[in-house]
Design an enzyme around this catalytic site. Structure first.
Site, mmCIF file in Angstrom:
data_model
loop_
_atom_site.group_PDB
_atom_site.id
_atom_site.type_symbol
_atom_site.label_atom_id
_atom_site.label_comp_id
_atom_site.label_asym_id
_atom_site.label_seq_id
_atom_site.Cartn_x
_atom_site.Cartn_y
_atom_site.Cartn_z
ATOM 1 N N LYS A 1 -27.394 -30.287 -3.558
ATOM 2 C CA LYS A 1 -27.678 -29.016 -3.650
ATOM 3 C C LYS A 1 -26.777 -28.433 -4.858
ATOM 4 C CE LYS A 1 -24.714 -27.948 -0.186
ATOM 5 N NZ LYS A 1 -24.125 -26.924 1.223
ATOM 6 N N TYR B 1 -4.689 -12.749 -24.919
ATOM 7 C CA TYR B 1 -5.159 -11.167 -24.229
ATOM 8 C C TYR B 1 -4.524 -10.858 -23.393
ATOM 9 C CZ TYR B 1 -10.087 -11.808 -26.333
ATOM 10 O OH TYR B 1 -11.174 -11.647 -27.433
ATOM 11 N N ARG C 1 -24.087 -17.890 11.124
ATOM 12 C CA ARG C 1 -24.754 -17.581 9.735
ATOM 13 C C ARG C 1 -26.530 -17.236 9.440
ATOM 14 N NH1 ARG C 1 -23.131 -21.205 5.011
ATOM 15 N NH2 ARG C 1 -23.977 -22.536 6.341
ATOM 16 N N MET D 1 -13.339 -17.220 -23.651
ATOM 17 C CA MET D 1 -14.471 -17.011 -23.081
ATOM 18 C C MET D 1 -14.420 -18.482 -23.399
ATOM 19 S SD MET D 1 -17.597 -16.109 -24.331
ATOM 20 C CE MET D 1 -17.654 -14.233 -23.181
HETATM 21 C C1 LIG Z 1 -23.253 -28.056 2.115
HETATM 22 C C2 LIG Z 1 -23.667 -28.218 3.218
HETATM 23 C C3 LIG Z 1 -23.158 -29.598 3.800
HETATM 24 C C4 LIG Z 1 -22.312 -29.880 2.680
HETATM 25 O O1 LIG Z 1 -20.439 -29.257 3.080
HETATM 26 P P1 LIG Z 1 -19.264 -30.050 2.441
HETATM 27 O O2 LIG Z 1 -18.829 -29.452 3.359
HETATM 28 O O3 LIG Z 1 -19.732 -29.860 0.781
HETATM 29 O O4 LIG Z 1 -19.317 -31.209 2.677
HETATM 30 C C5 LIG Z 1 -23.559 -29.797 5.001
HETATM 31 N N1 LIG Z 1 -24.075 -29.230 6.036
HETATM 32 C C6 LIG Z 1 -25.026 -28.060 5.674
HETATM 33 C C7 LIG Z 1 -26.129 -27.565 6.174
HETATM 34 C C8 LIG Z 1 -24.729 -28.075 4.178
HETATM 35 O O5 LIG Z 1 -25.514 -26.137 3.799
#
Ligand SMILES: *Cc1c(COP(=O)(O)O)cnc(C)c1O
Length: 355
Positions: free
Chosen positions: A33, A253, A129, A301
């Site tokens: 993802k 800065y 969640r 930047m």
């Molecule tokens: C993003 C995600 C993972 C991967 O998590 P990591 O900590 O990066 O291994 C696994 N399961 C779900 C449901 C996620 O949203």
């Protein structure tokens, strides 16, 4: 051409994927993802295509990008669909779908499908969640089984605190999961990266490694298996200007750094517009021509400044590793008060190159 680059080591990615499978003894969905945590989802998926049991993404847009690139392995949508109208594309592109809420279960039961789908039914075992309430879980499972709309159901949940190795919360979540799935005969999936590396006794038919694939440890402390990961990304650039300052002169800065001694300052073509964290303070490590040094003053930047005083060989054109195999992304993240997940995902403007 501006010398900022992110080099992606696909052999390291494959090494880390194999480690996830080996230590878990389970099938593994490679989590790609958010553009593979900034590493390029299509290229990473292509590199794993021959061996990965499947991939996981956040949403259908990400899945369709992989399908369009010719990725044929299973792809799981970790948040399922956001609107029931996506089910047509899910069916057409043969995607696997998490169901994390009752409204999704209902929508699937109502949907006019031509063929049954593979779904991952998510339980809220205590992270609070997403996920079904434990009291609704078995009934939802049986409703789906009876509907003829699903070919296969995998039972899943997600840990909130698996990165805290002496915290009992993951065991408590496991107990909630075990109770909710009692009597349901299906494969299960619980473990993200910290649970793969740090919780060897957690049961699972499928694991879901993300950050570990990219070679960063999910733990703040040193951990034996995490030490076997190979960093995949090297974020690098070059020194584009050098100046000698006497003691007592400010740099950058806000004059956040004032030289305490005569100081050789190197300017590096890398800044927060590239995703390098602006909150990285003076003292954050970098490697210059393979030698450790530190950044000084505020990150701006497009540029940041480093202390070359102790590296007389270094100068204009020296290669700078911001993170990679020598300076770990997790160290930079910790200095900046964040986690490697975020600094990878924030990467932008920098061309990626693969080897
Ligand atoms: C993003 C995600 C993972 C991967 O998590 P990591 O900590 O990066 O291994 C696994 N399961 C779900 C449901 C996620 O949203």
């Amino acid at each position: 051409m501006r010398p900022a680059r992110a080099l992606i080591d696909l052999n390291a990615l494959r090494h880390n994927y194999r480690l996830a499978r080996e230590v878990s003894g389970a099938k593994a969905l490679a989590v790609v993802k958010a553009d593979a945590y900034g590493h390029g989802a299509v290229r990473c998926a292509e590199a794993l295509q021959g061996e990965a049991d499947g991939f996981a993404v956040a949403c259908i847009e990400e899945a369709l990008q992989l399908r369009a690139a010719g990725i044929r392995r299973p792809i799981l949508l970790l948040e399922g669909f956001f609107e029931a109208s996506e089910l047509e594309l899910i069916e057409q592109h043969d995607l696997w779908c998490v169901l994390h809420s009752l409204w999704q279960v209902e929508a699937l039961l109502q949907a006019p499908l031509r063929k049954p789908l593979t779904v991952w039914l998510k339980l809220d075992s205590g992270m609070h969640r997403v996920g079904l309430h434990p009291e609704d879980y078995a009934a939802a499972y049986r409703g789906l089984q009876a509907s003829g709309k699903v070919a296969r159901i995998v039972l899943m949940s997600h840990f909130a605190r698996a990165d805290e190795l002496d915290c009992p919360r993951s065991e408590e979540q496991l107990a909630v999961f075990e109770q909710a799935r009692a009597g349901l005969d299906a494969e299960i999936s619980l473990r993200n990266s910290p649970a793969v590396l740090g919780w060897p006794n957690m049961p699972s038919d499928w694991v879901r490694p993300g950050i570990m694939l990219y070679g960063a440890s999910p733990f703040e402390q040193a951990q034996a298996l995490a030490a076997q990961l190979q960093p995949v990304m090297t974020l690098q650039s070059k020194v584009i200007s050098v100046r000698e300052l006497p003691a007592g002169e400010p740099v950058g800065y806000g004059a956040r750094f004032i030289s305490e001694r005569p100081t050789r300052v190197g300017v590096v073509a890398m800044g927060y517009a590239d995703g390098y964290p602006r909150h990285a303070p003076t003292g954050t490590p970098v490697a210059i021509d393979g030698q450790l040094a530190r950044i000084i003053g505020r990150v701006s930047m497009d540029m940041l400044t480093v202390d070359l005083s102790d590296l007389p060989q270094a100068g204009l054109g020296s290669r700078v590793e911001l993170w990679g195999k020598q300076v770990l992304a997790s160290e930079v993240a910790a200095q900046a008060g964040t986690i490697p997940y975020q600094i990878f995902c924030n990467l932008r403007r920098v061309p990626l190159s693969y080897s």
